[in-house]
Design a protein around this motif. Structure first.
Motif, short mmCIF file in Angstrom:
data_model
loop_
_atom_site.label_atom_id
_atom_site.label_comp_id
_atom_site.label_asym_id
_atom_site.label_seq_id
_atom_site.Cartn_x
_atom_site.Cartn_y
_atom_site.Cartn_z
N ASP A 26 10.64 6.55 19.69
CA ASP A 26 9.24 6.56 20.12
C ASP A 26 8.46 7.66 19.39
O ASP A 26 7.30 7.46 19.01
CB ASP A 26 9.17 6.78 21.63
N VAL A 27 9.09 8.83 19.22
CA VAL A 27 8.42 9.91 18.50
C VAL A 27 8.17 9.51 17.06
O VAL A 27 7.11 9.79 16.50
CB VAL A 27 9.26 11.21 18.58
N MET A 28 9.14 8.85 16.44
CA MET A 28 8.97 8.43 15.05
C MET A 28 7.86 7.39 14.90
O MET A 28 7.11 7.40 13.92
CB MET A 28 10.29 7.87 14.50
N VAL A 29 7.71 6.50 15.90
CA VAL A 29 6.62 5.51 15.85
C VAL A 29 5.27 6.22 15.92
O VAL A 29 4.33 5.92 15.16
CB VAL A 29 6.76 4.49 16.99
N GLY A 30 5.16 7.20 16.85
CA GLY A 30 3.92 7.97 16.92
C GLY A 30 3.67 8.75 15.66
O GLY A 30 2.52 8.86 15.19
N ARG A 89 1.49 11.93 -0.60
CA ARG A 89 0.75 11.35 0.51
C ARG A 89 1.24 9.93 0.80
O ARG A 89 0.45 9.05 1.16
CB ARG A 89 -0.75 11.37 0.22
N ASP A 90 2.53 9.73 0.65
CA ASP A 90 3.16 8.45 0.96
C ASP A 90 3.74 8.55 2.37
O ASP A 90 4.72 9.27 2.60
CB ASP A 90 4.26 8.16 -0.06
N PRO A 91 3.15 7.87 3.37
CA PRO A 91 3.62 8.05 4.76
C PRO A 91 5.07 7.64 4.98
O PRO A 91 5.75 8.25 5.80
CB PRO A 91 2.65 7.17 5.57
N VAL A 92 5.56 6.64 4.27
CA VAL A 92 6.93 6.17 4.48
C VAL A 92 7.94 7.24 4.04
O VAL A 92 8.89 7.56 4.76
CB VAL A 92 7.17 4.85 3.72
N ARG A 93 7.72 7.82 2.88
CA ARG A 93 8.66 8.82 2.37
C ARG A 93 8.57 10.12 3.16
O ARG A 93 9.58 10.80 3.36
CB ARG A 93 8.39 9.07 0.89
N ILE A 94 7.38 10.50 3.61
CA ILE A 94 7.25 11.71 4.42
C ILE A 94 7.93 11.53 5.77
O ILE A 94 8.61 12.43 6.27
CB ILE A 94 5.77 12.09 4.59
N ALA A 95 7.77 10.36 6.38
CA ALA A 95 8.39 10.11 7.68
C ALA A 95 9.91 10.22 7.61
O ALA A 95 10.55 10.72 8.54
CB ALA A 95 7.97 8.74 8.20
N ALA A 96 10.50 9.78 6.51
CA ALA A 96 11.96 9.84 6.38
C ALA A 96 12.46 11.28 6.42
O ALA A 96 13.56 11.55 6.92
CB ALA A 96 12.39 9.16 5.09
N LEU A 97 11.68 12.23 5.92
CA LEU A 97 12.11 13.62 5.90
C LEU A 97 12.02 14.26 7.29
O LEU A 97 12.63 15.31 7.52
CB LEU A 97 11.24 14.41 4.92
N PHE A 98 11.28 13.66 8.21
CA PHE A 98 11.16 14.19 9.56
C PHE A 98 12.29 13.73 10.49
O PHE A 98 12.44 14.26 11.58
CB PHE A 98 9.82 13.77 10.18
N ALA A 99 13.06 12.73 10.06
CA ALA A 99 14.03 12.11 10.96
C ALA A 99 15.02 13.13 11.52
O ALA A 99 15.30 13.16 12.73
CB ALA A 99 14.76 10.98 10.24
#
Length: 498
Positions: A251-255, A300-310
């Protein structure tokens, strides 16, 4: 609609800002070094009561007030404080500009009725600044010059159409003229603005300069002086308040992905890329958590930045649930529009940047190093180590010059048979036969470095291809050939080619 301007002067902005974070009892001053000596930059009320003033030498201030507490002044902090106040003052006016290093000028035309009138607006402003612990004096007038002059001489309100009467009692220094002009006016008995208003402008300009006439006309509204507000720096931050608390990583990752879409769109609008991204999570028990990542290059690529937050999101403690999320970019860099996921070259660069970002966030970006070419012919000094994240890709281009081995090691003795280069030799307990040799490349030691390994003098390097497979980098010292009776020389291996 009559034009109305609000001037706010902060006579002790630097000291008030410093004392808000670290209070001090008694006399206090900020010091600034100038002309090889320390001077008082800003003082508090207790120091003023003891006879201290801005610009006084610190040694003189200590003699007058031995118990004076001091700190070094920070001009950058003062500028940041004034910028914050400028943003805060936008509650009273749509256009607010800096007025020197310690004041603000706001165009409040058409605004006072929202606060009940000019007096109520000024009272509300003064009360809020007083609660914040900031000393301020404000004034409202029809021109910028009049509002500025009145704010620095007690404050107040000058009614529309009564500028001459409102500022006439003020000294001529209130017109923002230089010290020499003010002294020249005082010597002929012109000490107040009212003394200048009815005088002919031409004689004033001839005797005291055009600057005095311009400032006088600006204050009286006969010469236009605009209020040009500085453009606000873009703020790269987005937030989300959740209707129901969440606690699962998914859920956090979706947000986070939704926030990243908005954030990256804002970055693209300003042609900027993120170098650090910070995720702040607020729990229902008012606790706060933070996950921050660094990026190897602006992105500024949201997909690649999100992967680093996992990984960071997986380690957070959500407690009884998370009800708010905020995403911000503390560090940005310029990034021109680019195609995302285009050709193979772009994919390779992105993959390398993602790898460096992933490793850097785990062990620290300063520990991920790469080899860069250095301006030296000496093999041991022909490269240097630098953090991979902070190195421009242009530094990795092929450098012109002789080919160098992929592996370098300290010189190792080689048992060579006579000949230059040797037809056969032994190295590391193995015998090799020379198939092809290229050279010699003569390298002279750098005389400005006292390197013990190069005290033997010149070296002649050869690239040797052997029948057994290895391609080695051998060298000999020409000085050794002079005393070798057999005509050979002392040989060493220092590298191996791919």
């Amino acid at each position: 609609m009559a034009r109305r301007l609000l001037s706010i002067w902060f006579p002790r902005l630097a000291s008030d800002t410093s004392l808000r974070n670290r209070p001090v009892e008694g006399p206090f001053a900020l010091t600034l070094r100038s002309a090889n000596s320390d001077h008082l930059h800003c003082v508090n009320l207790a120091a003023i009561a003891r006879g201290l003033s801005r610009g006084m030498a610190l040694a003189d201030a200590r003699a007058i007030c031995p118990d004076l507490a001091t700190r070094p002044a920070d001009l950058a902090t003062d500028a940041a404080a004034l910028a914050s106040l400028r943003r805060w003052a936008s509650r009273y006016a749509p256009m607010v500009a800096s007025d020197g290093s310690d004041g603000l000028m706001a165009d409040i035309s058409g605004v006072p009725h929202l606060f009940g009138g000019e007096a109520d607006l000024r009272e509300d402003l003064q009360a809020r600044l007083e609660r914040a612990g900031l000393a301020a004096i404000s004034a409202i007038a029809g021109t910028r010059g009049a509002a500025h002059a009145l704010a620095r001489h007690g404050g107040g309100i000058v009614a529309d159409g009564r500028l001459a009467e409102g500022i006439g009692r003020l000294p001529v220094t209130a017109l923002r003229v230089d010290h020499d002009t003010a002294e020249a006016l005082a010597r002929v008995g012109l000490s107040r603005i009212s003394d200048l208003i009815n005088l002919p402008r031409a004689p004033l300009a001839r005797r005291f300069g055009q600057g005095l006439v311009m400032r006088l006309d600006q204050a009286l509204g006969q010469y236009a002086e605009p209020v040009a507000a500085e453009p606000e720096a873009p703020h790269f931050g987005v937030r989300m308040t959740l209707p129901e608390p969440i606690g699962l990583q998914a859920d956090v990752m979706v947000g986070l992905e939704r926030l990243l879409d908005r954030l990256c769109a804002k970055l693209a609008q300003h042609r900027m890329g993120a170098r650090r991204v910070r995720l702040e999570l607020r729990r229902v028990d008012h606790g706060a958590m933070q996950v921050e990542i660094g990026l190897a290059r602006p992105m500024r690529d949201p997909v690649r930045i999100a992967a680093l937050f996992a990984k960071g999101v997986d380690e957070i403690d959500s407690g009884f649930g998370i009800d708010a999320m905020r995403l911000s970019v503390p560090v940005v860099e310029a990034l021109a529009p680019e195609q995302i996921g285009g050709g193979p070259t772009i994919r390779h660069e992105d993959a390398l940047a993602d790898l460096l970002s992933s490793i850097g966030n785990r062990i620290g970006f300063d520990r991920v190093l790469r080899l860069l070419p250095a301006d030296s012919r000496i093999p041991e000094r022909s490269f240097l180590l630098a953090p991979a994240v902070y190195t421009a890709p242009e530094a990795l281009r092929h450098q012109a010059g002789p080919q160098r081995p992929i592996t370098l090691f300290p010189p190792e003795p080689v048992m060579a048979v006579s000949g230059s280069p040797p037809a056969s030799f032994r190295w590391r307990r193995m015998r090799f036969t020379t198939l092809r040799a290229m050279g010699p490349e003569r390298i002279t030691p750098e005389w400005w470095f006292d390197d013990p390994a190069w005290r033997s003098g010149l070296r002649d390097y050869w690239r040797i291809e052997t029948q057994q497979g290895p391609r080695l980098w051998l060298f000999t010292t020409p000085q050794a050939q002079a005393w070798q009776a057999s005509g050979g020389a002392d040989w060493y291996a220092q590298g191996e080619f791919a």
